[in-house]
Design an enzyme around this catalytic site. Structure first.
Site, PDB file in Angstrom:
ATOM      1  N   GLU A   1      37.592  63.016  51.232  1.00 10.84           N
ATOM      2  CA  GLU A   1      37.464  61.834  50.753  1.00 10.84           C
ATOM      3  C   GLU A   1      38.773  61.018  50.850  1.00 10.84           C
ATOM      4  O   GLU A   1      38.787  59.785  51.012  1.00 10.84           O
ATOM      5  CB  GLU A   1      37.110  61.926  49.231  1.00 10.84           C
TER       6      GLU A   1
ATOM      7  N   ASP B   1      37.297  64.235  58.437  1.00 10.25           N
ATOM      8  CA  ASP B   1      37.205  65.961  58.597  1.00 10.25           C
ATOM      9  C   ASP B   1      38.599  66.366  59.202  1.00 10.25           C
ATOM     10  O   ASP B   1      39.192  67.075  58.900  1.00 10.25           O
ATOM     11  CB  ASP B   1      35.969  66.141  59.293  1.00 10.25           C
TER      12      ASP B   1
HETATM   13 ZN   LIG Z   1      32.769  61.335  54.128  1.00 11.28          ZN
END
Ligand SMILES: [Zn+2]
Length: 426
Positions: free
Chosen positions: A283, A368
């Site tokens: 996030e 990621d």
């Molecule tokens: Zn995401």
């Protein structure tokens, strides 16, 4: 002439989007059904066959339901527009309210009546989805009592927040001259920014309980991660998401110093501390790459184009007549124009949805990669798999369906990209 052209374009776009939606949904369902009885090789060691089958059945159940609600939505849209529903409602509200109470009362009454009827038409689908499909797969935690309370609160929030902004926009549309759309856009953007601030602190607490994160060691871990990434947040909160659903999530809201991190209790109960840290790092990656800011800027630009288009079309008789409505003579038209515009633009907007989905998937890869650099990639991969399994998300989606709809890349692609990134860094 113009009116007929608009009618033809609208019908063509509606039919084309319906055909496309059906084609994509059938592809997806066929693909998932064909792979139901074998876990893909890459996941054979981590995902049990029973979980894989459950994910397939859940995807198929939602797919069949989606076909039904798509057909219903198209019928309702035609009912409102070319079949004369909005025209009838407009005449009734106008005759009832305008002579005695004036243009503003009539327009707000029309918007409210439309919202009420729309809500009633949608309710059976919402109920079926929650109390049948989610229930059958063990995800639903919603009770009837909670459902009713949510609905009442939703209506109340809509009245308190929605009515004033609607009145302001309608007033600007009627009083600000030919450049009204620019002013209306400004008011709408101001309203959206206000909601971004009010949502986490005022609106969300009406529906859920937020408690400070009590787990001291997890808190220390999360604080260390945030310090490492250069973030400050006003607080770490746990939300009782389990009141309504077993699906798990975490999010990051707010602006500047008012940012807060919210973990669903369902997430904390399923993931290890390392995995929670990796999910949060993902996030934070969205913030670090300015995805949130980009999304807000894109929303501003799209709304500006929308208001400019509405500014032009709301002054043309063919815009109303082409969509099955007679414009008012001797009463204000802004509410009617707004409703027609909101009904019809999604039909055309559907064709650009693959662009937005593709952009979103690229952002997920970037987040990621950031998470793998700031936290453990192995933990992120493990969390991703657990969440996939717990949410019964299919591991074998149809590639074309993914291109069109998926805001997140399929698990197989995300895991491959993470492995590749970790290998490249080593
Ligand atoms: Zn995401």
């Amino acid at each position: 002439m113009h009116a007929l052209l608009l009618t033809s374009c609208f019908i063509a776009a509606l039919l084309l989007s319906l055909a496309l939606k059906y084609w994509l949904a059938t592809r997806q369902m066929r693909h998932v059904a064909a792979h139901r009885d074998a876990v893909p090789a890459a996941f054979a060691a981590t995902i049990p066959l029973a979980a894989h089958r459950k994910a397939a059945d859940y995807t198929l159940a939602k797919g069949r339901f989606g076909l039904l609600s798509t057909a219903f939505g198209a019928a309702v849209l035609l009912g409102w527009t070319l079949l004369g529903g909005l025209d009838t409602l407009n005449l009734a509200m106008r005759d009832l309210l305008q002579p005695r109470w004036g243009d503003m009362a009539y327009q707000l009454g029309l918007l409210a009546a439309f919202a009420l009827i729309g809500g009633l038409l949608d309710a059976p689908f919402e109920l079926w989805s929650t109390f049948r499909i989610e229930q059958r797969f063990g995800f639903n935690r919603m009770t009837w009592k909670l459902y009713l309370a949510d609905t009442l609160k939703g209506i109340l929030v809509g009245v308190i927040i929605g009515l004033p902004i609607a009145a302001l926009i309608l007033w600007i549309m009627g009083a600000a001259g030919s450049l009204w759309w620019l002013w209306a856009w400004g008011a709408w953007m101001g309203f959206n920014l206000l909601i971004l601030v009010l949502y986490p602190t005022v609106i969300a607490p009406l529906f859920n309980k937020f408690e400070p994160l009590a787990d001291r060691s997890l808190e220390a871990r999360v604080q260390a991660l945030m310090a490492r990434c250069g973030f400050t947040a006003k607080g770490l909160f746990v939300m009782d998401g389990s009141r309504r659903s077993a699906h798990a999530n975490a999010y990051f809201t707010g602006f500047g110093a008012a940012k807060r991190v919210v973990f669903f209790d369902t997430l904390l109960s399923k993931l290890s501390p390392g995995e929670v840290e990796a999910v949060l790092a993902h996030e934070l990656g969205h913030f670090k790459h300015k995805h949130v800011l980009k999304r807000i800027v894109a929303m501003f630009a799209i709304s500006l184009a929308g208001f400019a288009l509405l500014g032009w079309m709301s002054g043309q008789a063919w815009f109303y007549q082409g969509l099955g409505v007679e414009p008012n003579v001797g009463a204000a038209n802004p509410a009617l124009a707004l409703l027609l515009f909101m009904l019809v633009t999604p039909v055309f907007g559907f064709f650009v949805s693959p662009l937005l989905a593709g952009l979103s998937r690229r952002h997920e890869f970037e987040a990621d990669a950031y998470a793998c650099a700031q936290a453990s990639g192995a933990d992120l991969a493990a969390a991703l798999l657990k969440l996939h399994e717990d949410n019964a998300a299919t591991l074998t989606p149809d590639p074309v369906y993914v291109k069109f709809y998926y805001s997140h890349p399929p698990a197989s692609e995300r895991l491959a990209a993470m492995r590749h990134g970790v290998a490249a860094a080593a």
